[in-house]
Design a protein around this motif. Sequence first.
Motif, PDB file in Angstrom:
ATOM      1  N   GLY A 159       0.878  -1.180  -0.024  1.00  0.00           N
ATOM      2  CA  GLY A 159       0.061  -0.026   0.000  1.00  0.00           C
ATOM      3  C   GLY A 159       0.845   1.405   0.058  1.00  0.00           C
ATOM      4  O   GLY A 159       0.179   2.351   0.380  1.00  0.00           O
ATOM      5  N   LEU A 160       2.032   1.156  -0.240  1.00  0.00           N
ATOM      6  CA  LEU A 160       3.039   2.502  -0.178  1.00  0.00           C
ATOM      7  C   LEU A 160       2.859   3.000  -1.557  1.00  0.00           C
ATOM      8  O   LEU A 160       3.026   2.334  -2.471  1.00  0.00           O
ATOM      9  N   SER A 161       2.742   4.221  -1.565  1.00  0.00           N
ATOM     10  CA  SER A 161       2.871   5.258  -2.660  1.00  0.00           C
ATOM     11  C   SER A 161       3.922   6.490  -2.081  1.00  0.00           C
ATOM     12  O   SER A 161       3.869   6.492  -1.134  1.00  0.00           O
ATOM     13  N   VAL A 162       4.496   6.833  -3.273  1.00  0.00           N
ATOM     14  CA  VAL A 162       5.630   7.937  -3.016  1.00  0.00           C
ATOM     15  C   VAL A 162       5.316   9.148  -3.910  1.00  0.00           C
ATOM     16  O   VAL A 162       5.272   8.909  -5.047  1.00  0.00           O
ATOM     17  N   PRO A 187       8.779  -2.293  -7.522  1.00  0.00           N
ATOM     18  CA  PRO A 187       9.726  -1.264  -7.710  1.00  0.00           C
ATOM     19  C   PRO A 187      11.077  -1.838  -7.896  1.00  0.00           C
ATOM     20  O   PRO A 187      11.437  -2.806  -7.536  1.00  0.00           O
ATOM     21  N   ASP A 188      11.612  -1.225  -8.787  1.00  0.00           N
ATOM     22  CA  ASP A 188      13.257  -1.439  -9.324  1.00  0.00           C
ATOM     23  C   ASP A 188      13.730  -0.549  -8.404  1.00  0.00           C
ATOM     24  O   ASP A 188      13.812   0.885  -8.655  1.00  0.00           O
ATOM     25  N   ALA A 207      15.938   4.881  -6.185  1.00  0.00           N
ATOM     26  CA  ALA A 207      17.224   5.538  -5.803  1.00  0.00           C
ATOM     27  C   ALA A 207      17.556   6.721  -6.706  1.00  0.00           C
ATOM     28  O   ALA A 207      17.717   7.782  -6.332  1.00  0.00           O
ATOM     29  N   PHE A 208      17.568   6.406  -7.934  1.00  0.00           N
ATOM     30  CA  PHE A 208      17.977   7.515  -8.960  1.00  0.00           C
ATOM     31  C   PHE A 208      16.759   8.640  -8.741  1.00  0.00           C
ATOM     32  O   PHE A 208      17.255   9.678  -9.024  1.00  0.00           O
ATOM     33  N   ASN A 209      15.464   8.233  -8.865  1.00  0.00           N
ATOM     34  CA  ASN A 209      14.478   9.421  -8.728  1.00  0.00           C
ATOM     35  C   ASN A 209      14.588  10.094  -7.443  1.00  0.00           C
ATOM     36  O   ASN A 209      14.357  11.305  -7.397  1.00  0.00           O
TER      37      ASN A 209
END
Length: 111
Positions: free
Chosen positions: A58-61, A86-87, A92-94
Motif C-alpha cells: 500500500g505504499l505510494s511515493v 519497484p526497481d 534511488a535514481f529518482n
Amino acid sequence: MSARPDPLFRLRALALALPRTVEKQAWGAPTFRVDDRIFAMADTPEASTAPARSGPAGLSVWLAAPEGAQEMLIEAAPDGTSEWSPDWDEVAFNLARAHKLIAARRARSRR
C-alpha cells in the motif's frame, strides 16, 4: 525463504543516505527534506487521506520531478497500472534527482 524488506524501510534508507536529508512527519506521513524543503513524501495505508493507494504493502511515493517527468510516466503506463513492483535502483535514481532538484532551487533562492 527470506522475508522481503519493508518498502517504507527501504525508501527511508535510500532517502536518508542523501546529503543533508532529514525525515519529518507531516500530514501523518513521513516526508524527506533537504534544507527544510520536501523532496519526497511517502503515503502509507495508515496515513493515507486518499482511497485505494497501491504499491508494495500500500505504499505510494510523491517525488519532486523536473518539468515533463509526470507526462512521461503517464505515457509509460497509460492503463493506470495499479500494481507497483519497484526497481530499487530506479527509486534511488529518482530520489537523488528529486533531492538535487529541490536543493538547487533552495540554493538559487538564497542568492
